[in-house]
Structures are given as C-alpha cells and as structure tokens.
Scaffold this active site. Structure first.
Site, PDB file in Angstrom:
ATOM      1  N   CYS A   1       0.818  -1.207   0.000  1.00  0.00           N
ATOM      2  CA  CYS A   1       0.000   0.000   0.000  1.00  0.00           C
ATOM      3  C   CYS A   1       0.859   1.266   0.000  1.00  0.00           C
ATOM      4  CB  CYS A   1      -0.913  -0.027   1.222  1.00  0.00           C
ATOM      5  SG  CYS A   1      -2.118   1.287   1.253  1.00  0.00           S
ATOM      6  N   HIS A   2       1.889   1.310   0.854  1.00  0.00           N
ATOM      7  CA  HIS A   2       2.804   2.450   0.945  1.00  0.00           C
ATOM      8  C   HIS A   2       4.217   1.997   0.573  1.00  0.00           C
ATOM      9  CE1 HIS A   2      -0.326   3.616   3.997  1.00  0.00           C
ATOM     10  NE2 HIS A   2      -0.263   4.708   3.270  1.00  0.00           N
TER      11      HIS A   2
ATOM     12  N   MET B   1      -2.174  -0.593   7.001  1.00  0.00           N
ATOM     13  CA  MET B   1      -2.719  -0.518   5.643  1.00  0.00           C
ATOM     14  C   MET B   1      -2.155  -1.625   4.769  1.00  0.00           C
ATOM     15  SD  MET B   1      -4.995   1.737   5.727  1.00  0.00           S
ATOM     16  CE  MET B   1      -5.369   1.697   3.990  1.00  0.00           C
ATOM     17  N   GLU B   2      -0.898  -1.987   4.981  1.00  0.00           N
ATOM     18  CA  GLU B   2      -0.304  -3.078   4.219  1.00  0.00           C
ATOM     19  C   GLU B   2      -0.979  -4.398   4.561  1.00  0.00           C
ATOM     20  OE1 GLU B   2       1.841   0.222   3.299  1.00  0.00           O
ATOM     21  OE2 GLU B   2       1.410  -0.411   5.321  1.00  0.00           O
TER      22      GLU B   2
ATOM     23  N   ASP C   1     -11.644 -15.029  -7.201  1.00  0.00           N
ATOM     24  CA  ASP C   1     -11.382 -15.220  -8.623  1.00  0.00           C
ATOM     25  C   ASP C   1     -11.243 -16.702  -8.965  1.00  0.00           C
ATOM     26  OD1 ASP C   1     -10.869 -14.261 -11.288  1.00  0.00           O
ATOM     27  OD2 ASP C   1      -8.749 -14.655 -10.952  1.00  0.00           O
TER      28      ASP C   1
END
Length: 89
Positions: free
Chosen positions: A2-3, A43-44, A58
């Site tokens: 994410c970062h 966030m990761e 999927d």
C-alpha cells in the site's frame, strides 16, 4: 503493497471453516506485516487480506458468484504516530 515502506516481515494465515447447516463454507484470512520504520503498517496488512480474498474469489467464482468478502478489519497494531491498538480492548 500500500505504501512505499521497507517491510521486514509479512505473513499470511488461512483457515477454512466447512459448511454448517445454513451457513456456507468460510475462509478466514489473517495478515501480519512488520517494519522497523517509524510508521504503522496496518494498511499493508489490510491490503494483503483484501488481495488474498479477491484471489480466492477469482479462483472460486465458477462455482459460486454469490460469494462475499466481509468483516475485513484491523485486529491489532503497534507503533506509528497513533501508538498501539487492539480491537475490542
């Protein structure tokens, strides 16, 4: 993920809960992310969980397009500007 930060550890854990009565089978996913940097990496970890569950969706969509991804949340965090957090504490 994410970062753009240097991660020192990432771990993913999965648990499959079988069907039970009216409840469909479930896949539980936990992500752990660590860094020595001055920031939290929640966030990761949250991104890792979402991507992992989207990958499972999927692969399984041919069997059930009605699957849902729910209850993605932060359980525990230490470090960063805001300090520690433990869900339900």
């Amino acid at each position: 993920m994410c970062h753009p930060i240097a991660l020192t550890r990432v771990a993913m854990e999965f648990e499959v809960l079988p069907e039970s009565g009216e409840q469909a089978a479930q896949v539980l996913c936990h992500a752990t992310a660590e860094t020595v940097g001055p920031t939290g990496v929640e966030m990761e970890a949250l991104t890792a969980v979402q991507v992992a569950l989207l990958t499972i969706y999927d692969m399984c969509k041919a069997v059930d397009r009605g699957m849902t991804i729910t209850d993605v949340k932060l359980l525990e965090k230490h470090g960063g500007k805001s300090g520690s957090f433990v869900a339900g504490a």
